[in-house]
Motif scaffolding. Structure first.
Motif, PDB file in Angstrom:
ATOM      1  N   LEU A 256      68.944  41.018  76.526  1.00  5.77           N
ATOM      2  CA  LEU A 256      70.349  41.229  76.174  1.00  5.77           C
ATOM      3  C   LEU A 256      70.587  40.919  74.694  1.00  5.77           C
ATOM      4  CD1 LEU A 256      73.204  41.883  77.229  1.00  5.77           C
ATOM      5  CD2 LEU A 256      73.505  39.423  77.645  1.00  5.77           C
ATOM      6  N   ASN A 257      70.001  39.832  74.191  1.00  2.82           N
ATOM      7  CA  ASN A 257      70.151  39.493  72.772  1.00  2.82           C
ATOM      8  C   ASN A 257      69.538  40.564  71.883  1.00  2.82           C
ATOM      9  OD1 ASN A 257      71.460  37.105  73.366  1.00  2.82           O
ATOM     10  ND2 ASN A 257      69.574  35.904  73.418  1.00  2.82           N
ATOM     11  N   ASP A 258      68.345  41.054  72.306  1.00  2.00           N
ATOM     12  CA  ASP A 258      67.718  42.128  71.530  1.00  2.00           C
ATOM     13  C   ASP A 258      68.598  43.377  71.503  1.00  2.00           C
ATOM     14  OD1 ASP A 258      64.372  41.278  72.708  1.00  2.00           O
ATOM     15  OD2 ASP A 258      65.589  40.452  71.082  1.00  2.00           O
ATOM     16  N   LEU A 259      69.209  43.738  72.667  1.00  4.65           N
ATOM     17  CA  LEU A 259      70.106  44.898  72.731  1.00  4.65           C
ATOM     18  C   LEU A 259      71.346  44.671  71.880  1.00  4.65           C
ATOM     19  CD1 LEU A 259      69.853  45.841  76.512  1.00  4.65           C
ATOM     20  CD2 LEU A 259      69.025  47.178  74.571  1.00  4.65           C
ATOM     21  N   ALA A 260      71.865  43.416  71.910  1.00  2.69           N
ATOM     22  CA  ALA A 260      73.052  43.110  71.100  1.00  2.69           C
ATOM     23  C   ALA A 260      72.748  43.295  69.622  1.00  2.69           C
ATOM     24  CB  ALA A 260      73.521  41.681  71.386  1.00  2.69           C
ATOM     25  N   LYS A 261      71.548  42.830  69.208  1.00  6.67           N
ATOM     26  CA  LYS A 261      71.169  43.026  67.812  1.00  6.67           C
ATOM     27  C   LYS A 261      71.061  44.515  67.477  1.00  6.67           C
ATOM     28  CE  LYS A 261      68.626  38.661  67.483  1.00  6.67           C
ATOM     29  NZ  LYS A 261      67.293  38.047  67.322  1.00  6.67           N
ATOM     30  N   ASP A 262      70.452  45.295  68.411  1.00  2.93           N
ATOM     31  CA  ASP A 262      70.346  46.738  68.180  1.00  2.93           C
ATOM     32  C   ASP A 262      71.724  47.379  68.107  1.00  2.93           C
ATOM     33  OD1 ASP A 262      67.334  47.186  70.193  1.00  2.93           O
ATOM     34  OD2 ASP A 262      67.641  46.513  68.124  1.00  2.93           O
TER      35      ASP A 262
ATOM     36  N   ARG B 152      61.401  30.020  88.727  1.00  4.43           N
ATOM     37  CA  ARG B 152      61.077  31.448  88.710  1.00  4.43           C
ATOM     38  C   ARG B 152      62.288  32.275  88.282  1.00  4.43           C
ATOM     39  NH1 ARG B 152      59.004  31.462  93.171  1.00  4.43           N
ATOM     40  NH2 ARG B 152      60.769  32.094  94.458  1.00  4.43           N
ATOM     41  N   GLU B 153      63.467  32.003  88.922  1.00  2.00           N
ATOM     42  CA  GLU B 153      64.686  32.731  88.579  1.00  2.00           C
ATOM     43  C   GLU B 153      65.121  32.403  87.152  1.00  2.00           C
ATOM     44  OE1 GLU B 153      64.749  34.906  91.900  1.00  2.00           O
ATOM     45  OE2 GLU B 153      66.177  35.058  90.268  1.00  2.00           O
ATOM     46  N   GLY B 154      64.901  31.150  86.733  1.00  2.00           N
ATOM     47  CA  GLY B 154      65.232  30.777  85.355  1.00  2.00           C
ATOM     48  C   GLY B 154      64.405  31.562  84.357  1.00  2.00           C
ATOM     49  N   GLY B 155      63.119  31.768  84.685  1.00  4.07           N
ATOM     50  CA  GLY B 155      62.277  32.573  83.806  1.00  4.07           C
ATOM     51  C   GLY B 155      62.770  34.010  83.715  1.00  4.07           C
ATOM     52  N   ILE B 156      63.158  34.569  84.891  1.00  5.16           N
ATOM     53  CA  ILE B 156      63.682  35.944  84.903  1.00  5.16           C
ATOM     54  C   ILE B 156      64.963  36.024  84.087  1.00  5.16           C
ATOM     55  CG2 ILE B 156      64.593  37.752  86.392  1.00  5.16           C
ATOM     56  CD1 ILE B 156      62.704  36.733  88.588  1.00  5.16           C
ATOM     57  N   LEU B 157      65.874  35.038  84.276  1.00 11.30           N
ATOM     58  CA  LEU B 157      67.143  35.018  83.543  1.00 11.30           C
ATOM     59  C   LEU B 157      66.896  34.883  82.039  1.00 11.30           C
ATOM     60  CD1 LEU B 157      70.220  34.910  83.498  1.00 11.30           C
ATOM     61  CD2 LEU B 157      70.098  32.438  83.886  1.00 11.30           C
ATOM     62  N   THR B 158      65.935  34.027  81.669  1.00 11.69           N
ATOM     63  CA  THR B 158      65.626  33.856  80.240  1.00 11.69           C
ATOM     64  C   THR B 158      65.133  35.165  79.631  1.00 11.69           C
ATOM     65  OG1 THR B 158      65.059  31.531  80.624  1.00 11.69           O
ATOM     66  CG2 THR B 158      64.235  32.557  78.600  1.00 11.69           C
ATOM     67  N   ASP B 159      64.259  35.865  80.375  1.00 16.48           N
ATOM     68  CA  ASP B 159      63.768  37.159  79.887  1.00 16.48           C
ATOM     69  C   ASP B 159      64.913  38.169  79.754  1.00 16.48           C
ATOM     70  OD1 ASP B 159      60.677  36.918  81.801  1.00 16.48           O
ATOM     71  OD2 ASP B 159      61.252  36.068  79.858  1.00 16.48           O
TER      72      ASP B 159
ATOM     73  N   GLU C 214      75.961  51.279  75.950  1.00 15.72           N
ATOM     74  CA  GLU C 214      75.939  51.411  77.406  1.00 15.72           C
ATOM     75  C   GLU C 214      74.778  50.601  78.005  1.00 15.72           C
ATOM     76  OE1 GLU C 214      77.825  55.945  77.672  1.00 15.72           O
ATOM     77  OE2 GLU C 214      75.773  55.547  78.290  1.00 15.72           O
ATOM     78  N   GLU C 215      73.571  50.653  77.315  1.00 20.42           N
ATOM     79  CA  GLU C 215      72.449  49.833  77.793  1.00 20.42           C
ATOM     80  C   GLU C 215      72.801  48.349  77.758  1.00 20.42           C
ATOM     81  OE1 GLU C 215      68.957  52.822  76.080  1.00 20.42           O
ATOM     82  OE2 GLU C 215      68.932  50.699  75.609  1.00 20.42           O
ATOM     83  N   TRP C 216      73.469  47.929  76.682  1.00 23.70           N
ATOM     84  CA  TRP C 216      73.868  46.510  76.573  1.00 23.70           C
ATOM     85  C   TRP C 216      74.834  46.136  77.697  1.00 23.70           C
ATOM     86  CZ3 TRP C 216      78.459  43.848  75.878  1.00 23.70           C
ATOM     87  CH2 TRP C 216      78.337  42.506  75.554  1.00 23.70           C
ATOM     88  N   ASP C 217      75.808  47.035  77.984  1.00 24.96           N
ATOM     89  CA  ASP C 217      76.772  46.754  79.066  1.00 24.96           C
ATOM     90  C   ASP C 217      76.051  46.611  80.404  1.00 24.96           C
ATOM     91  OD1 ASP C 217      79.339  48.919  77.617  1.00 24.96           O
ATOM     92  OD2 ASP C 217      78.856  46.799  77.256  1.00 24.96           O
ATOM     93  N   THR C 218      75.082  47.534  80.652  1.00 20.78           N
ATOM     94  CA  THR C 218      74.323  47.458  81.915  1.00 20.78           C
ATOM     95  C   THR C 218      73.515  46.162  81.989  1.00 20.78           C
ATOM     96  OG1 THR C 218      74.141  49.873  81.944  1.00 20.78           O
ATOM     97  CG2 THR C 218      72.614  48.617  83.355  1.00 20.78           C
ATOM     98  N   CYS C 219      72.828  45.825  80.878  1.00 21.16           N
ATOM     99  CA  CYS C 219      72.032  44.588  80.840  1.00 21.16           C
ATOM    100  C   CYS C 219      72.920  43.362  80.986  1.00 21.16           C
ATOM    101  CB  CYS C 219      71.240  44.526  79.537  1.00 21.16           C
ATOM    102  SG  CYS C 219      70.112  43.118  79.439  1.00 21.16           S
ATOM    103  N   LYS C 220      74.134  43.425  80.387  1.00 23.96           N
ATOM    104  CA  LYS C 220      75.075  42.296  80.499  1.00 23.96           C
ATOM    105  C   LYS C 220      75.484  42.084  81.948  1.00 23.96           C
ATOM    106  CE  LYS C 220      77.836  39.154  78.691  1.00 23.96           C
ATOM    107  NZ  LYS C 220      78.457  38.667  79.904  1.00 23.96           N
ATOM    108  N   GLN C 221      75.737  43.201  82.664  1.00 24.89           N
ATOM    109  CA  GLN C 221      76.101  43.079  84.081  1.00 24.89           C
ATOM    110  C   GLN C 221      74.947  42.482  84.888  1.00 24.89           C
ATOM    111  OE1 GLN C 221      77.261  47.016  85.259  1.00 24.89           O
ATOM    112  NE2 GLN C 221      79.155  47.040  84.031  1.00 24.89           N
ATOM    113  N   GLU C 222      73.694  42.969  84.617  1.00 25.47           N
ATOM    114  CA  GLU C 222      72.536  42.409  85.324  1.00 25.47           C
ATOM    115  C   GLU C 222      72.350  40.926  84.989  1.00 25.47           C
ATOM    116  OE1 GLU C 222      69.924  46.565  85.322  1.00 25.47           O
ATOM    117  OE2 GLU C 222      69.324  44.859  84.119  1.00 25.47           O
ATOM    118  N   THR C 223      72.562  40.576  83.703  1.00 25.57           N
ATOM    119  CA  THR C 223      72.430  39.164  83.296  1.00 25.57           C
ATOM    120  C   THR C 223      73.448  38.292  83.999  1.00 25.57           C
ATOM    121  OG1 THR C 223      71.617  39.866  81.138  1.00 25.57           O
ATOM    122  CG2 THR C 223      72.401  37.599  81.326  1.00 25.57           C
ATOM    123  N   ASP C 224      74.690  38.805  84.104  1.00 24.29           N
ATOM    124  CA  ASP C 224      75.731  38.029  84.804  1.00 24.29           C
ATOM    125  C   ASP C 224      75.373  37.816  86.270  1.00 24.29           C
ATOM    126  OD1 ASP C 224      78.427  39.629  82.915  1.00 24.29           O
ATOM    127  OD2 ASP C 224      77.135  37.906  82.445  1.00 24.29           O
ATOM    128  N   VAL C 225      74.800  38.879  86.893  1.00 22.21           N
ATOM    129  CA  VAL C 225      74.395  38.743  88.307  1.00 22.21           C
ATOM    130  C   VAL C 225      73.275  37.702  88.427  1.00 22.21           C
ATOM    131  CG1 VAL C 225      73.312  39.927  90.254  1.00 22.21           C
ATOM    132  CG2 VAL C 225      75.108  41.068  88.926  1.00 22.21           C
TER     133      VAL C 225
END
Length: 683
Positions: free
Chosen positions: A644-650, A632-639, A111-122
């Motif tokens: 998201l990658n860390d959550l996917a691994k988890d 600035r936004e690129g840095g936020i997106l990269t973070d 569920e955390e990954w799904d939420t982070c994925k939605q935020e990443t897409d936005v």
């Protein structure tokens, strides 16, 4: 199974005989069952085997005791079976709990990954939108720059063409003026020729009249020979005297030349700049080469280029020279000064030539003059009173003489207007001087500053004070030891003394030679009147003889000259020069019209370039702002993507743990019946 036999054994509780038989079968020796059968037979035949009955009875009692022991063992075995069952149920429950926990962790992290994925897409959509805006701003900026570049190229081309046309115009104007001057010279030559002919004709008439007045004695040749002999004897005596005079004159001239050389050397040593140049040549050949190159190519610059600055400064004594050098620094003293942007770029191009050619000069420091204003010290009388009380004597600015452009750089960029000089006592108590509150003031921005912020120089060293920019603005004192001047030179008194002594010696020799020369001249002067008298007599005789002869010669020569002048025609070349003049004037008019059109085109291009500059700056600012926003936004997106990658691994890890727990439960736990499920729930 053993537990199944326990159940069967318990079912024989109401059947002792059968229980006994089963016990015998289970735990007894092999012959016990046979004994039992015999006992039964004996019991049935008790009449026959009464004696054996007692024996068998005793055996039976033993067997009963053994049976009781077996029953206790059976109960312990049943308890063990019950405990083993509970352990089995506990292990199964542990498998269920682990699987359920792994599934819960997996689903929560999913569920955390799904939420982070939605935020990443936005965020990625927002970043793509900003990136599109940056690309659009970059495109607009590139279009503006391209348009400006095109007009600048055209402007440069038109300027170059106009300059070439201006040079051509000057050449054509020169041709026209040259043709006009040639015509004027022809007319002047004709007028002069006519005047010469008239004057020559008048001269012939005067010569003829004068010739007729001359009368020559008949013995004139004998008189000339006698006078010539007398003059020759006098000349021999004069020659001897003149040789003595020449020797004296030679000695006098030699003494004068050596004295002039000594005076020149004295003047050379008195010239601070010449000595500085010599010092520069000896200590820094590369900088001297740059100085010579700039001096030889001054005509290439729009305004005079000063430098090195140490050659442009005059300081009154070595102590002040050391102060000035410590104040402005060696880098500035080695630098050059340009008065406009064109000369600044030209000098840099000389240091960095194109086409990989060798630079005519090595890397040097170049300063821009700026607005050209000299920033003079503005210390009030009240402040001077506090300074003098602390042993500060004068502004270092007052001891330096240089051109306005040089002083502007020294004050605006070298801090010369803020430097002071003082007594050694001021250096000995520098801390008290710097802590004097009357020398601390606030600037317009509210920050603290010190009157001695530019430094106070003494024979022992330099001290100054600044204030930190943050917090309570703590004073930051700085103390440095005294350093002698390495570049600024003011004089060499010992060499001047040696040269002055040699000069005095030469002046004495010169006076002696002058006295000897005067004596020789007096001797020559005594005989000169006699020679002059004899020469005059000889001259008069020769003139009397030659005057008429010369007059005849003059008359004939003048008549030939008049005839030659009358043959001359200076105006013969005038038509050609007039054609050259008309051709040059017509060419001038055509070129002037063409230059007028080029000038109008140049003005339009300048307006266009200025318009491009006005349009380009807002686009540049817009692009810079968007680019910063994109980063600035690129840095936020990269973070966020990293998160998201860390959550996917988890999630993947927890999924594997869940699948392993489920597989282990499937492999190690059979299908449960209702009793097992109730037992597990009861745990």
């Amino acid at each position: 199974l053993p537990q199944e036999k326990v159940v069967q054994f318990a079912a024989l509780a109401g059947k002792p005989a059968e229980m006994l038989r089963e016990v015998e079968l289970a735990v007894g020796p092999p012959q016990m069952i046979e004994d039992h059968k015999q006992l039964i037979d004996l019991t049935q035949n008790s009449s026959k085997k009464l004696e054996d009955f007692e024996n068998l009875k005793n055996k039976l009692e033993d067997l009963k005791k053994q049976a009781e022991d077996y029953e206790q063992e059976l109960r312990r075995f049943e308890r063990i079976q019950e405990l083993e069952k509970q352990i089995q149920l506990a292990e199964w429950k542990q498998l269920l709990v682990r699987m359920t926990a792994a599934k819960g962790r997996y689903e929560a992290r999913r569920e955390e990954w799904d939420t982070c994925k939605q935020e990443t897409d936005v965020l990625e959509g927002k970043f793509n939108e900003i990136r599109d805006q940056v690309d659009e701003a970059k495109r607009e900026l590139d279009e503006a720059k391209q348009a400006k570049s095109g007009d600048e190229s055209s402007l440069y081309r038109v300027q170059k063409e106009l300059e070439e046309m201006r040079e051509d115009l000057m050449e054509r104007e020169k041709d026209s003026l040259q043709a006009i001057r040639k015509i004027e010279r022809l007319q002047a030559e004709k007028d002069n020729l006519d005047e010469d002919i008239r004057q020559s004709e008048d001269l012939v008439a005067r010569y003829e009249a004068e010739r007729d007045t001359f009368v020559v004695p008949p013995d004139i040749e004998q008189q000339i020979v006698a006078a010539q002999q007398t003059l020759t004897q006098a000349h021999r005596r004069l020659g001897n005297l003149q040789e003595a005079e020449q020797r004296a004159q030679s000695q006098y001239n030699h003494a004068q030349r050596e004295l002039a050389e000594i005076e020149r050397q004295i003047q050379q040593f008195r010239s601070v700049k010449d000595r500085k140049i010599q010092s520069l040549k000896n200590s820094n050949p590369e900088l001297f080469r740059a100085y010579s190159y700039v001096a030889d190519h001054q005509n290439m610059f729009e305004a005079h280029v000063y430098g090195p600055i140490m050659l442009e400064i005059d300081v009154d004594d070595p102590l002040n020279a050391a102060y000035v050098e410590s104040c402005v620094g060696a880098r500035m003293l080695d630098g050059f000064i340009t008065q406009n942007e064109h000369d600044y770029k030209l000098l840099h191009d000389m240091m960095n030539p194109k086409n990989n050619r060798d630079s005519p000069i090595k890397k040097i420091t170049v300063f821009k003059m700026g607005d050209g204003r000299v920033r003079e010290p503005n210390t009030s009388e009240e402040t001077w009173g506090h300074l003098r009380r602390n042993g500060i004597q004068y502004h270092l600015f007052s001891k330096v003489k240089a051109e306005t452009a040089v002083m502007a750089v020294l004050t605006q960029q070298g801090g010369l207007d803020r430097a002071f000089a003082g007594e050694t006592q001021a250096y000995d108590r520098w801390q008290k001087v710097l802590e004097d509150q009357s020398l601390i003031f606030k600037q317009q921005n509210g920050k603290k500053a010190h009157v001695l912020g530019g430094g106070c120089f003494t024979e022992k060293g330099k001290f100054s004070a600044t204030f930190s920019m943050y917090g309570n603005q703590t004073m930051l004192p700085k103390v440095e030891p005294f350093k002698r001047a390495q570049k600024l030179v003011v004089g060499d008194s010992k060499q001047e003394e040696k040269l002055q002594a040699r000069k005095n010696e030469l002046e004495r020799s010169l006076r002696a030679a002058e006295a000897e020369l005067a004596t020789a001249k007096e001797n020559v002067a005594e005989i000169n009147p006699e020679i002059a008298q004899k020469r005059m007599r000889l001259k008069e005789l020769k003139e009397a003889r030659d005057k008429r002869k010369n007059m005849e010669t003059r008359i004939n020569q003048t008549k030939r000259i008049i005839a030659d002048k009358k043959k001359q025609d200076p105006m013969r070349a005038r038509p050609k020069y007039e054609r050259d003049r008309d051709t040059a004037n017509n060419s001038l008019l055509e070129l002037a019209a063409e230059m007028k059109e080029k000038g109008q085109k140049l003005a339009r291009l300048k307006i266009n370039v200025q318009a491009h500059l006005l349009r380009e700056q807002p686009l540049q600012d817009k692009y810079a702002d968007l680019e910063r926003h994109r980063r600035r936004e690129g840095g936020i997106l990269t973070d966020k993507k990293k998160e998201l990658n860390d959550l996917a691994k988890d999630v993947e890890k927890l999924k594997k743990e869940y699948e392993q727990a489920r597989k282990k439960k499937k492999d190690e736990m059979p299908v449960l019946n209702d009793a097992d499920r109730e037992g597990i729930q009861a745990l």
